[in-house]
Enzyme design. Sequence first.
Site, PDB file in Angstrom:
ATOM      1  N   GLY A  56       0.850  -1.188   0.000  1.00  0.00           N
ATOM      2  CA  GLY A  56       0.000   0.000   0.000  1.00  0.00           C
ATOM      3  C   GLY A  56       0.878   1.227   0.000  1.00  0.00           C
ATOM      4  O   GLY A  56       2.099   1.120   0.178  1.00  0.00           O
ATOM      5  N   CYS A  83       5.578  -6.180   1.185  1.00  0.00           N
ATOM      6  CA  CYS A  83       5.982  -4.778   1.124  1.00  0.00           C
ATOM      7  C   CYS A  83       5.458  -4.029   2.359  1.00  0.00           C
ATOM      8  O   CYS A  83       5.913  -4.295   3.460  1.00  0.00           O
ATOM      9  CB  CYS A  83       5.494  -4.147  -0.186  1.00  0.00           C
ATOM     10  SG  CYS A  83       6.343  -2.609  -0.545  1.00  0.00           S
ATOM     11  N   TYR A  84       4.486  -3.127   2.206  1.00  0.00           N
ATOM     12  CA  TYR A  84       3.942  -2.453   3.390  1.00  0.00           C
ATOM     13  C   TYR A  84       3.504  -3.474   4.433  1.00  0.00           C
ATOM     14  O   TYR A  84       3.686  -3.272   5.637  1.00  0.00           O
ATOM     15  CB  TYR A  84       2.752  -1.568   2.988  1.00  0.00           C
ATOM     16  CG  TYR A  84       2.086  -0.875   4.153  1.00  0.00           C
ATOM     17  CD1 TYR A  84       2.601   0.300   4.673  1.00  0.00           C
ATOM     18  CD2 TYR A  84       0.947  -1.417   4.755  1.00  0.00           C
ATOM     19  CE1 TYR A  84       2.008   0.931   5.758  1.00  0.00           C
ATOM     20  CE2 TYR A  84       0.341  -0.799   5.842  1.00  0.00           C
ATOM     21  CZ  TYR A  84       0.875   0.378   6.336  1.00  0.00           C
ATOM     22  OH  TYR A  84       0.282   0.996   7.405  1.00  0.00           O
ATOM     23  N   HIS A 170       7.770  -7.841  -4.424  1.00  0.00           N
ATOM     24  CA  HIS A 170       6.391  -8.139  -4.838  1.00  0.00           C
ATOM     25  C   HIS A 170       6.309  -9.476  -5.576  1.00  0.00           C
ATOM     26  O   HIS A 170       6.578  -9.535  -6.766  1.00  0.00           O
ATOM     27  CB  HIS A 170       5.854  -7.012  -5.731  1.00  0.00           C
ATOM     28  CG  HIS A 170       5.562  -5.770  -4.961  1.00  0.00           C
ATOM     29  ND1 HIS A 170       4.345  -5.537  -4.369  1.00  0.00           N
ATOM     30  CD2 HIS A 170       6.343  -4.711  -4.643  1.00  0.00           C
ATOM     31  CE1 HIS A 170       4.375  -4.387  -3.729  1.00  0.00           C
ATOM     32  NE2 HIS A 170       5.579  -3.862  -3.882  1.00  0.00           N
ATOM     33  N   GLU A 172       3.704 -10.951  -6.461  1.00  0.00           N
ATOM     34  CA  GLU A 172       2.488 -11.037  -7.290  1.00  0.00           C
ATOM     35  C   GLU A 172       2.693 -10.495  -8.702  1.00  0.00           C
ATOM     36  O   GLU A 172       1.849 -10.726  -9.564  1.00  0.00           O
ATOM     37  CB  GLU A 172       1.329 -10.297  -6.597  1.00  0.00           C
ATOM     38  CG  GLU A 172       1.383  -8.766  -6.594  1.00  0.00           C
ATOM     39  CD  GLU A 172       2.233  -8.174  -5.472  1.00  0.00           C
ATOM     40  OE1 GLU A 172       3.080  -8.898  -4.915  1.00  0.00           O
ATOM     41  OE2 GLU A 172       2.064  -6.980  -5.181  1.00  0.00           O
ATOM     42  N   ASP A 228     -19.243 -11.374 -20.436  1.00  0.00           N
ATOM     43  CA  ASP A 228     -19.873 -11.644 -19.143  1.00  0.00           C
ATOM     44  C   ASP A 228     -21.283 -12.208 -19.311  1.00  0.00           C
ATOM     45  O   ASP A 228     -21.605 -13.272 -18.774  1.00  0.00           O
ATOM     46  CB  ASP A 228     -19.931 -10.376 -18.275  1.00  0.00           C
ATOM     47  CG  ASP A 228     -18.556  -9.775 -18.040  1.00  0.00           C
ATOM     48  OD1 ASP A 228     -17.569 -10.506 -18.249  1.00  0.00           O
ATOM     49  OD2 ASP A 228     -18.475  -8.602 -17.667  1.00  0.00           O
ATOM     50  N   LYS A 373     -12.359 -10.996 -14.031  1.00  0.00           N
ATOM     51  CA  LYS A 373     -12.581 -11.054 -15.480  1.00  0.00           C
ATOM     52  C   LYS A 373     -11.796 -12.192 -16.148  1.00  0.00           C
ATOM     53  O   LYS A 373     -12.325 -12.896 -17.002  1.00  0.00           O
ATOM     54  CB  LYS A 373     -12.180  -9.714 -16.104  1.00  0.00           C
ATOM     55  CG  LYS A 373     -12.559  -9.557 -17.551  1.00  0.00           C
ATOM     56  CD  LYS A 373     -13.973  -9.053 -17.657  1.00  0.00           C
ATOM     57  CE  LYS A 373     -14.395  -8.829 -19.080  1.00  0.00           C
ATOM     58  NZ  LYS A 373     -15.713  -8.179 -19.140  1.00  0.00           N
TER      59      LYS A 373
END
Length: 517
Positions: A56, A83-84, A170, A172, A228, A373
């Site tokens: 963050g 991280c944060y 990170h 991710e 969708d 998505k």
Amino acid sequence: MAKHDLIVVLDFGAQYSMLIARRVRECNVYCEVYPHDIPVEELKKRNVKGVIVSGGPASVYEQDAPKADPKLWTSGIPVLGICYGMQLLAKELGGEVKPGNKREYGKADLLIDDQSNIFAGLDSQLQCWMSHGDTVVGLPAGFKQLAHTDNTKYAAAGDPAKKIYGVQFHPEVVHTPKGIEIIKNFAYIICGCQPTWTTANFIEEQVREIRAKVGKDKVLLALSGGVDSTTVAALIHKAIGDQLVCMFIDQGFMRKNEAKKIDDLFVNRFKVNFLNINAAALFFEKLKGVVDPEQKRKIIGENFIRTFEVEAKKLGQIPWLAQGTLYPDVIESAVPGTTTGKVAKKIKTHHNVGGLPEKMGFKLIEPLRLLFKDEVRVLGRDLGIPDDIVNRQPFPGPGLAIRIIGEVTEERVKILQQVDDIVVSEIKDAGYYRKVWQSFAVLLPIRTVGVMGDKRTYLNTIAIRAVTSLDAMTADWARLPYELLEKISNRIVNETPEVNRVVYDISSKPPSTIEWE
Ligand code: XMP
């Protein structure tokens, strides 16, 4: 939903949190995003198997730095701070965090000091992505250093007894190529999760759930032709067959041949109960002389709902309305005891099928409400939806009407359909369709002078818009190759007698928006 092991991302910055949650799900472990200060009792109630404390923008020593429930650290639930998140858990557990001498940003070599637990099965040196100003300089009692880089002594640290880990980099992001393995290790080894979150299981569970929910009732679905609503149709059809009634309202602003393609897919291929309502005449009538963009949107939205109401009434009593709501729209649940009701920012409210149920007293069925998505695309493909729909770029509810600047007439829609078809097919041929977020043409309300053969022309101008983006909140104009732009421009002018000029839109969002209206 059947019981899947659950990992929770505590949200300290929405853009990081969603990405982490998507990565956990790629490991076939179900993951939800919760407000950062959700009480630990709530996590326990939900039988959470592990918590990831996200990155963050804040600094832990700021006065109002956001915090997790302090009970988290002694709850026995495994924690991974990123991280944060790492800085926060270090500080909360008695370690020391300081501003770094300089901000570290970019790729770094991660040297692993302990190849077990979160680094099990990985090489001793990995590429990782760093983006931080603050650093952990003193570890809490019980913690050991697990990895370092040239600049960061504690690039990873943890207390295996308490199952609390922190990484400064990170895992991710794609720039940490083995990051997904670290997340898998956390989920499988540290939290003991089973990888049951798969498309096959999801389909099976949803089919069961939809059947139980609706019984013998009918379900109505407003189809748009996008991924969708098409996926919702395929899924519900699998569950209840002809109890599903799909309605497509053709406003007259679809792409070339799109209304027919949709008809083919639903009638011939899926063989669903399908109503194709051609309401074009009504929409053109209502838009006569209208040039103001907001007024256009309002008129289209209102008449869409009115048409839907009229047509739905003809079908008799249908208690259920199906919608293609996705997880990012759902992550605003006000979880008891949290200070933030809203976690993720909502993308600008648009005209689509939302708003129908409140007016008409439908009960809602939203089988995609847990999905991101990219998960919907995988699901759609597994349900047999063709690739050109599964990978379709976003297309606005009001269709080409908001890409025709000025008055929307049948004649102008035809021009734009022809041009749009050229743009899409050239972008696809050049392999750029999936590299960009959206690529389309806009018909401008100005004519300009040109020369064709020996003759002066005075014809329409087309703007080409192609943007890259991750979530449509911000966007940059795509650096398409000149050769591709040249080909698009030549074909448009050669094949569209009403157009003699093509320009390329080089504005980013903000300050522009993606669509022109
Ligand atoms: P803007 O123009 O606000 O668009 O930058 C952001 C994204 O939203 C899409 N968009 C819409 N989608 N109904 C929709 O379903 C709409 O009325 C609508 N207007 C814009 C746009 O194509 C882009 O992806």
